[in-house]
Design a protein around this motif. Sequence first.
Motif, PDB file in Angstrom:
ATOM      1  N   GLY A  84       0.759  -1.192   0.007  1.00 15.34           N
ATOM      2  CA  GLY A  84       0.130   0.105  -0.146  1.00 15.34           C
ATOM      3  C   GLY A  84       0.815   1.230  -0.179  1.00 15.34           C
TER       4      GLY A  84
ATOM      5  N   PHE B 154      -1.181   5.794  -5.547  1.00 10.53           N
ATOM      6  CA  PHE B 154      -2.667   5.915  -5.509  1.00 10.53           C
ATOM      7  C   PHE B 154      -3.579   6.507  -6.531  1.00 10.53           C
TER       8      PHE B 154
ATOM      9  N   LEU C 125      -5.726   4.650   2.789  1.00 11.28           N
ATOM     10  CA  LEU C 125      -4.387   4.984   1.908  1.00 11.28           C
ATOM     11  C   LEU C 125      -3.236   5.158   3.019  1.00 11.28           C
TER      12      LEU C 125
ATOM     13  N   SER D 175      -1.188   1.731   5.828  1.00  9.45           N
ATOM     14  CA  SER D 175       0.188   0.870   5.640  1.00  9.45           C
ATOM     15  C   SER D 175       1.444   1.454   6.112  1.00  9.45           C
TER      16      SER D 175
END
Length: 274
Positions: A111, A116, A146, A149
């Motif tokens: 992640g 993104f 988002l 992680s």
Amino acid sequence: MRDTPLQRSVSYAILFVGVLLVVVPLYSVVAVSLHPEGVTSGGLSWPSDPTFAHYVTAWTTQDFGRMILNSLVVATSVAVIAVCAAALAGYAFSVMNFRGKRLLFPILLIGIMVPFEGLILPLYFTLRHVGLTNDPVGVIAAEAGLYVSFGVLWMRQAFDSVPQAVLDAAKVDGATSWKTLWQVAMPISWPSAATLGILFFVWSWKEFLIALVLLQTQSSKTAPAGLSAFAGKYVTNVPDLAAAAVIVSLPVVVMYLFLQKQMIQGLTQGAVKG
């Protein structure tokens, strides 16, 4: 070993340059925002007759009050949810032993590495399908997912610095994993958790793309999205744009001024205990 005078001088010079790189742009934006209407700004020159008229224009024209409130709700919720999730997962990966631990942690860190921007379209259609577009809940869920992680990596490192003897003593006393986390490990790692919360708040506050895509109604927009819309209307009016930029950034600056001690403690905790 103490630094030599030359090393201290080089360190101070680098810090001075860093301060200039931060302070000069801020000063320039504030100076431009205070220039009277029709007066050409002279770069870094301070206006001889400063005025707050541009702040009034920006505040009343774009309804920044509502947008700042929206940003506060979103950023605070993201910080709380993401820190709690990161603390739980970070504790599990640091202290607990379970099957697949070594495999799951690298997968979780994907992640951090995946851009993104490449996920924003499927995210939009997924949230639209469940009715979470134009809803702050959708933005909060997307941003928390988002950031979590990085939060797990951060909190695992923080829990790694907790003395093993303290954790063993808690187990001997019969403490469950839940009690050990919240009553033993978390108080020791609180500076790191507080710093992580500040980072999440700032990241969420300045997040533009998610809010722009998911929140399209005027009443649900956050401050950065509102600033973008304001810039589109007043692209040639630099003082109004500067005033709007100061309004949007001021809450984060004030928060950092009040919480800088906690942030420094969190950043240095691992170095001190390691």
